[in-house]
Motif scaffolding. Structure first.
Motif, PDB file in Angstrom:
ATOM      1  N   VAL A  33      43.889  32.523  47.511  1.00  0.00           N
ATOM      2  CA  VAL A  33      43.958  33.481  47.284  1.00  0.00           C
ATOM      3  C   VAL A  33      43.422  34.399  48.289  1.00  0.00           C
ATOM      4  O   VAL A  33      41.761  34.186  48.472  1.00  0.00           O
ATOM      5  CB  VAL A  33      43.962  33.782  45.867  1.00  0.00           C
ATOM      6  N   ILE A  34      43.677  35.255  49.222  1.00  0.00           N
ATOM      7  CA  ILE A  34      42.525  35.485  50.026  1.00  0.00           C
ATOM      8  C   ILE A  34      42.443  36.796  49.937  1.00  0.00           C
ATOM      9  O   ILE A  34      43.733  37.506  49.395  1.00  0.00           O
ATOM     10  CB  ILE A  34      43.463  35.456  52.032  1.00  0.00           C
ATOM     11  N   HIS A  35      41.343  38.096  50.169  1.00  0.00           N
ATOM     12  CA  HIS A  35      41.048  39.064  49.077  1.00  0.00           C
ATOM     13  C   HIS A  35      39.946  39.460  50.124  1.00  0.00           C
ATOM     14  O   HIS A  35      39.148  38.903  50.690  1.00  0.00           O
ATOM     15  CB  HIS A  35      41.134  39.294  47.878  1.00  0.00           C
ATOM     16  N   SER A  36      39.817  40.686  50.165  1.00  0.00           N
ATOM     17  CA  SER A  36      39.205  41.661  50.103  1.00  0.00           C
ATOM     18  C   SER A  36      37.583  41.882  49.187  1.00  0.00           C
ATOM     19  O   SER A  36      38.136  41.710  47.975  1.00  0.00           O
ATOM     20  CB  SER A  36      39.490  43.158  50.475  1.00  0.00           C
ATOM     21  N   SER A  37      37.249  42.923  49.092  1.00  0.00           N
ATOM     22  CA  SER A  37      36.049  43.024  48.475  1.00  0.00           C
ATOM     23  C   SER A  37      36.914  43.965  47.113  1.00  0.00           C
ATOM     24  O   SER A  37      35.974  43.606  45.948  1.00  0.00           O
ATOM     25  CB  SER A  37      34.927  43.664  48.501  1.00  0.00           C
ATOM     26  N   THR A  38      37.657  44.294  47.892  1.00  0.00           N
ATOM     27  CA  THR A  38      38.286  45.171  46.134  1.00  0.00           C
ATOM     28  C   THR A  38      38.838  44.939  45.534  1.00  0.00           C
ATOM     29  O   THR A  38      39.286  45.316  44.456  1.00  0.00           O
ATOM     30  CB  THR A  38      38.951  46.208  47.418  1.00  0.00           C
ATOM     31  N   LEU A  39      38.786  43.112  45.467  1.00  0.00           N
ATOM     32  CA  LEU A  39      39.121  42.338  44.799  1.00  0.00           C
ATOM     33  C   LEU A  39      38.408  42.384  43.270  1.00  0.00           C
ATOM     34  O   LEU A  39      39.443  42.880  42.043  1.00  0.00           O
ATOM     35  CB  LEU A  39      39.276  40.727  44.489  1.00  0.00           C
ATOM     36  N   GLY A  40      37.546  42.824  43.240  1.00  0.00           N
ATOM     37  CA  GLY A  40      37.029  43.288  42.098  1.00  0.00           C
ATOM     38  C   GLY A  40      36.663  44.477  41.086  1.00  0.00           C
ATOM     39  O   GLY A  40      36.303  44.316  40.032  1.00  0.00           O
ATOM     40  N   ARG A  41      37.271  45.417  41.711  1.00  0.00           N
ATOM     41  CA  ARG A  41      37.922  46.758  41.071  1.00  0.00           C
ATOM     42  C   ARG A  41      39.296  46.010  39.878  1.00  0.00           C
ATOM     43  O   ARG A  41      39.266  47.189  38.652  1.00  0.00           O
ATOM     44  CB  ARG A  41      38.802  47.349  42.055  1.00  0.00           C
ATOM     45  N   TYR A  42      39.553  44.618  40.300  1.00  0.00           N
ATOM     46  CA  TYR A  42      40.679  44.535  39.188  1.00  0.00           C
ATOM     47  C   TYR A  42      40.225  43.113  38.535  1.00  0.00           C
ATOM     48  O   TYR A  42      40.312  41.515  38.953  1.00  0.00           O
ATOM     49  CB  TYR A  42      41.370  44.480  39.776  1.00  0.00           C
ATOM     50  N   PRO A  43      39.302  42.080  38.245  1.00  0.00           N
ATOM     51  CA  PRO A  43      38.680  41.242  37.389  1.00  0.00           C
ATOM     52  C   PRO A  43      39.358  40.400  36.687  1.00  0.00           C
ATOM     53  O   PRO A  43      39.538  39.052  36.770  1.00  0.00           O
ATOM     54  CB  PRO A  43      37.083  41.880  36.613  1.00  0.00           C
ATOM     55  N   ASN A  44      40.625  41.343  35.665  1.00  0.00           N
ATOM     56  CA  ASN A  44      41.551  40.718  35.434  1.00  0.00           C
ATOM     57  C   ASN A  44      42.626  39.589  36.043  1.00  0.00           C
ATOM     58  O   ASN A  44      43.327  38.992  35.974  1.00  0.00           O
ATOM     59  CB  ASN A  44      42.712  41.209  34.464  1.00  0.00           C
TER      60      ASN A  44
END
Length: 369
Positions: A33-44
């Motif tokens: 899973v490739i993501h940016s730091s904004t994934l932290g907004r969606y912990p689920n």
């Protein structure tokens, strides 16, 4: 008119679309899973992926480059589990472009520096990948195009291949809850500009392509009416709209134009302006090119909401009407917004950053007034 039509991407749209991703993942998958730091907004979301029991393992890789760069892709290549057989990118345009390039490079056992020297038709071992778009409008999740910024010359090169289509893409309103009005305006600007670019290509009239484009512009006008308070449903409509516009449908049988977008990328290379903003600034100039037929400018102005009779609108009034549409979205439409130092740097670099474009047209676009 001759063309081929090919777009194998499955689009999963709407509420709970993320949960349907599980049906796209084969048994015994090693998932990246490739993501940016904004994934932290969606912990689920992280919990969701980590809990997919069909996977042998799930690895998360963060990329925080604001631009999709060769070095970002190569960095991920160095970290990726060698058993990875499915890659999913979760993010906006930068993450999606990075994911496309990563899947191409990983599967074909090359690095990002080699991409520009290899025929796209030879890159047929691309690792399977999917995209989850967190910002609507660009339509990058529905096509095979991606952009990478060169580490040496800073040129943003566009890449296309039959083997760089995502297997599936997700548009879930879950990701739109934290977006701003500016995100909506930027996405809408991006999508509409793609339609305008294809409509202004020098070509013969075409009943189907022309009618489709004007219909899309009318949809764009209606989406703009939700400003300044777009709802989650409006963001979802924008996502679907952007996917349709950028799916390749409007360029079938038409030589595609990337003039506005390539020059916009060059502006972004030397400024901190976002993609939608640079598109609005550049589009103001590309509309004024002498080669643009006045009849088509009038049609665009009419589709975007002008009340005047189409065949009575002057060239200047038609252009002013189109530019005014983007101004009402809150977009800056003039290079005067760039400070002098950045503007001079861009003018000095633009020919180098856009080597494939008409030099006279690029020079005209660079004029500040």
């Amino acid at each position: 008119m001759q063309f081929y039509n090919f777009n194998p991407t499955k689009l999963i749209h709407g509420g709970d679309a993320l949960e349907k991703v599980v049906y796209e993942i084969p048994q015994q998958t090693t998932l990246a899973v490739i993501h940016s730091s904004t994934l932290g907004r969606y912990p689920n979301v992280r919990t969701f992926f980590a809990g997919i029991n069909k996977c042998l393992r799930v690895d998360f890789y963060e990329t925080n480059n604001q631009e999709p760069t060769q070095s970002a892709v190569n960095s991920l290549l160095g970290k990726l589990n060698q058993d990875t057989d499915l890659i999913i990118g979760v993010g906006g345009g930068s993450v999606m472009d990075t994911t496309k390039a990563l899947a191409v490079c990983f599967g074909n056992k090359i690095n990002a520096y080699e991409l520009k020297d290899i025929s796209p038709m030879l890159l047929n071992k691309t690792t399977k990948f999917g995209l989850i778009s967190t910002k609507p409008g660009s339509g990058a999740e529905s096509n095979n195009a991606y952009v990478l910024k060169d580490d040496v010359d800073n040129f943003k090169r566009s890449y296309f291949s039959l083997y760089s289509y995502p297997q599936f893409s997700v548009q879930d309103p879950l990701f739109y809850e934290s977006l701003s009005v500016n995100d909506f305006a930027s996405g809408l600007t991006d999508a509409i500009s793609h339609a305008i670019d294809q409509y202004l290509v020098q070509r013969d009239e075409n009943l189907i392509q022309d009618s489709l484009t004007l219909s899309f512009l009318d949809i764009g006008r209606k989406l703009a009416q939700c400003m300044p308070t777009p709802s989650l449903d409006d963001y979802a409509r924008l996502a679907w709209f952007g996917s349709m516009v950028s799916s390749g449908l409007l360029s079938r049988g038409v030589k595609p134009s990337w003039l506005t977008h390539e020059v916009a990328h060059s502006v972004a290379s030397v400024t901190s302006f976002g993609h939608g903003q640079t598109i609005a600034m550049v589009l103001t100039k590309t509309l004024s090119l002498d080669r643009n037929p006045i009849e088509r400018l009038r049609s665009i102005a009419l589709a975007l909401g002008h009340e005047s009779v189409s065949d009575k609108l002057s060239r200047t009034d038609a252009i002013d009407t189109i530019v005014g549409f983007f101004s009402e979205l809150g977009m800056q439409t003039s290079f005067s917004e760039m400070n002098s130092e950045a503007y001079i740097e861009w003018c000095n670099e633009v020919e180098h950053l856009c080597p494939n474009l008409n030099k006279e047209e690029v020079a005209f676009i660079c004029l500040r007034t």
